[in-house]
Design a protein around this motif. Structure first.
Motif, PDB file in Angstrom:
ATOM      1  N   ASP A   1       1.025  -1.573   0.320  1.00  0.00           N
ATOM      2  CA  ASP A   1       0.588  -0.166   0.009  1.00  0.00           C
ATOM      3  C   ASP A   1       0.430   1.053  -0.165  1.00  0.00           C
ATOM      4  O   ASP A   1       1.566   2.031   0.874  1.00  0.00           O
ATOM      5  CB  ASP A   1      -0.577  -0.221   1.280  1.00  0.00           C
ATOM      6  CG  ASP A   1      -2.011   1.362   1.203  1.00  0.00           C
ATOM      7  OD1 ASP A   1      -1.715   2.187   0.453  1.00  0.00           O
ATOM      8  OD2 ASP A   1      -2.941   0.657   2.111  1.00  0.00           O
ATOM      9  N   ASP A   2       0.867   2.197  -1.044  1.00  0.00           N
ATOM     10  CA  ASP A   2       2.003   3.248  -1.074  1.00  0.00           C
ATOM     11  C   ASP A   2       0.922   4.118  -0.667  1.00  0.00           C
ATOM     12  O   ASP A   2       1.947   5.558  -0.346  1.00  0.00           O
ATOM     13  CB  ASP A   2       2.070   3.794  -2.717  1.00  0.00           C
ATOM     14  CG  ASP A   2       0.758   3.646  -3.405  1.00  0.00           C
ATOM     15  OD1 ASP A   2      -0.373   4.542  -2.597  1.00  0.00           O
ATOM     16  OD2 ASP A   2       0.626   4.056  -4.612  1.00  0.00           O
ATOM     17  N   LYS A   3       0.172   4.364   0.398  1.00  0.00           N
ATOM     18  CA  LYS A   3      -0.395   5.156   1.184  1.00  0.00           C
ATOM     19  C   LYS A   3       0.044   4.637   2.666  1.00  0.00           C
ATOM     20  O   LYS A   3      -0.761   5.893   3.425  1.00  0.00           O
ATOM     21  CB  LYS A   3      -1.449   5.167   1.180  1.00  0.00           C
ATOM     22  CG  LYS A   3      -2.278   6.054  -0.438  1.00  0.00           C
ATOM     23  CD  LYS A   3      -3.889   6.309  -0.749  1.00  0.00           C
ATOM     24  CE  LYS A   3      -4.023   5.911  -2.217  1.00  0.00           C
ATOM     25  NZ  LYS A   3      -6.109   6.714  -1.598  1.00  0.00           N
ATOM     26  N   VAL A   4       0.722   3.969   2.958  1.00  0.00           N
ATOM     27  CA  VAL A   4       1.455   3.135   4.356  1.00  0.00           C
ATOM     28  C   VAL A   4       2.479   3.458   4.431  1.00  0.00           C
ATOM     29  O   VAL A   4       3.615   2.568   3.300  1.00  0.00           O
ATOM     30  CB  VAL A   4       1.083   2.462   4.866  1.00  0.00           C
ATOM     31  CG1 VAL A   4       1.554   1.485   6.148  1.00  0.00           C
ATOM     32  CG2 VAL A   4      -0.917   2.743   4.925  1.00  0.00           C
ATOM     33  N   ILE A   5       3.561   4.244   5.215  1.00  0.00           N
ATOM     34  CA  ILE A   5       4.569   4.035   4.896  1.00  0.00           C
ATOM     35  C   ILE A   5       5.258   3.407   6.352  1.00  0.00           C
ATOM     36  O   ILE A   5       4.757   3.356   6.953  1.00  0.00           O
ATOM     37  CB  ILE A   5       5.657   5.790   5.637  1.00  0.00           C
ATOM     38  CG1 ILE A   5       5.556   5.740   3.917  1.00  0.00           C
ATOM     39  CG2 ILE A   5       6.779   5.447   5.270  1.00  0.00           C
ATOM     40  CD1 ILE A   5       5.448   7.745   4.032  1.00  0.00           C
ATOM     41  N   LEU A   6       6.326   2.569   5.755  1.00  0.00           N
ATOM     42  CA  LEU A   6       6.517   1.466   7.384  1.00  0.00           C
ATOM     43  C   LEU A   6       8.068   2.408   7.322  1.00  0.00           C
ATOM     44  O   LEU A   6       8.563   2.559   6.656  1.00  0.00           O
ATOM     45  CB  LEU A   6       6.709  -0.391   7.272  1.00  0.00           C
ATOM     46  CG  LEU A   6       5.471  -0.684   6.111  1.00  0.00           C
ATOM     47  CD1 LEU A   6       5.346  -2.136   6.166  1.00  0.00           C
ATOM     48  CD2 LEU A   6       4.984  -0.679   7.857  1.00  0.00           C
ATOM     49  N   ILE A   7       8.295   2.056   9.074  1.00  0.00           N
ATOM     50  CA  ILE A   7      10.080   2.471   9.733  1.00  0.00           C
ATOM     51  C   ILE A   7      10.321   2.153  10.673  1.00  0.00           C
ATOM     52  O   ILE A   7       9.542   1.400  11.609  1.00  0.00           O
ATOM     53  CB  ILE A   7       9.724   4.157  10.477  1.00  0.00           C
ATOM     54  CG1 ILE A   7       9.529   5.138   8.830  1.00  0.00           C
ATOM     55  CG2 ILE A   7      10.595   4.891  10.462  1.00  0.00           C
ATOM     56  CD1 ILE A   7       9.181   6.691   9.655  1.00  0.00           C
ATOM     57  N   ASN A   8      11.686   0.962  10.760  1.00  0.00           N
ATOM     58  CA  ASN A   8      12.133   0.377  11.075  1.00  0.00           C
ATOM     59  C   ASN A   8      13.422   1.532  12.013  1.00  0.00           C
ATOM     60  O   ASN A   8      13.622   2.486  11.992  1.00  0.00           O
ATOM     61  CB  ASN A   8      13.156  -0.673  10.827  1.00  0.00           C
ATOM     62  CG  ASN A   8      14.017  -1.572  11.049  1.00  0.00           C
ATOM     63  OD1 ASN A   8      14.780  -0.967  12.266  1.00  0.00           O
ATOM     64  ND2 ASN A   8      13.791  -2.702  10.783  1.00  0.00           N
ATOM     65  N   SER A   9      13.008   1.384  13.535  1.00  0.00           N
ATOM     66  CA  SER A   9      13.507   2.494  14.013  1.00  0.00           C
ATOM     67  C   SER A   9      14.642   1.744  14.642  1.00  0.00           C
ATOM     68  O   SER A   9      15.483   1.966  15.548  1.00  0.00           O
ATOM     69  CB  SER A   9      12.483   2.429  15.773  1.00  0.00           C
ATOM     70  OG  SER A   9      11.011   2.388  15.000  1.00  0.00           O
TER      71      SER A   9
END
Length: 297
Positions: free
Chosen positions: A182-190
């Motif tokens: 989903d290009d409207k959701v951004i996943l961030i690994n912290s």
């Protein structure tokens, strides 16, 4: 009662120590990364709290009392009734505002990132409590500045808590699976770059969730002064990946849903309201062979 910013400084807190509406909570938890590799070890910070803490503070035990004891992974959010009961007993409730602090992210590491405090703040936000701030630099900065300490236990009257759970603040494994496409959701690994690239063995499998970007939890504050960077500096890595776009949703994750809450708080500070934390994070994801992990960018 004044509206709290998300982060307050030590000057502000010392001036407010005698405010009857203020609740101060020590959320110290000790995590140690083994030098020989493998999963980290975790200990409660209660003994340290009993030795010294900010005057008036009560201790919140994230490890033993404020995580779900029946969950298959550590530090998962507990049932709502359990959490509210514990926080009300500590005196945190509707008629107060709360400052949470800890002693830092990792034992023996100077990284200035109060992610144990942000974890408790996130759990409170999740259950509908809003008037919460994190103490900038936590206890290390407070002590460095020579501010007051005590060994006398804090003792607030039991409080009423009536907020409503905000389910939009939590992400499940299924939500993350959908987010990958989903290009409207951004996943961030912290986590650190090494952990992101699968160069460590802290989890059952190595790597990161496909399509996720890496923004290390330790880049948001100066390690010497323990003060937060200015907003224009904080924005830069998030803007590069589009995470401040108000039309996007952001899901943050880490190893066990702790550092991810610090990233989520920074995003909130910068104006991004649509942020959820993947509570199970890599502890859950890497334990399921059907969930993909990659080690390249």
């Amino acid at each position: 009662m004044e509206k709290m910013p998300l982060i307050v400084g030590s000057d502000w807190l010392e001036k407010h120590l005698n405010d009857s509406k203020l609740r101060i909570v020590d959320a110290t938890t000790f995590m140690t990364i083994p030098k020989t590799g493998g999963p980290p070890s975790v200990q409660s910070g209660r003994a340290s709290y009993e030795n010294e803490h900010i005057p008036g503070a009560v201790y919140a035990d994230l490890l033993n009392e404020l995580s779900d004891p029946n969950a298959p992974f550590p530090f998962m959010a507990p049932p709502r009734e359990h959490f509210i009961k514990k926080m009300a007993e500590l005196g945190v409730g509707d008629d107060h505002y709360t400052v949470i602090y800890d002693q830092g992210a990792l034992v023996g590491d100077p990284i200035a990132a109060p992610y144990w405090a942000s974890r408790l703040a996130w759990q409170l936000h999740y259950e509908g409590y809003e008037n919460i701030a994190i103490l900038e630099g936590g206890l290390p900065k407070w002590k460095k500045e020579g501010r007051p300490l005590t060994a006398v236990p804090g003792n607030y009257s039991s409080a009423a808590f009536s907020g409503q759970r905000r389910i939009e603040l939590i992400a499940t494994k299924e939500d993350v699976c959908q987010a990958m496409n989903d290009d409207k959701v951004i996943l961030i690994n912290s986590l650190s770059e090494d952990e992101f690239q699968g160069k460590t063995d802290a989890y059952p499998r190595k790597g990161h969730i496909p399509t996720s970007a890496n923004i290390f939890f330790g880049v948001h504050a100066d390690q010497t002064t323990m003060e937060m960077h200015e907003d224009e500096v904080l924005r830069e890595p998030f803007e590069k990946i589009g995470a401040l776009d108000p039309d996007k949703k952001v899901i943050t994750y880490c190893g066990g849903g702790i550092a991810a809450t610090w990233t989520a708080l920074i995003l909130n500070k910068l104006g991004q309201k649509n942020v959820a934390v993947y509570d199970g994070s890599l502890s859950e994801w890497a334990s399921d062979p059907s969930c993909p992990l990659v080690t390249d960018d």
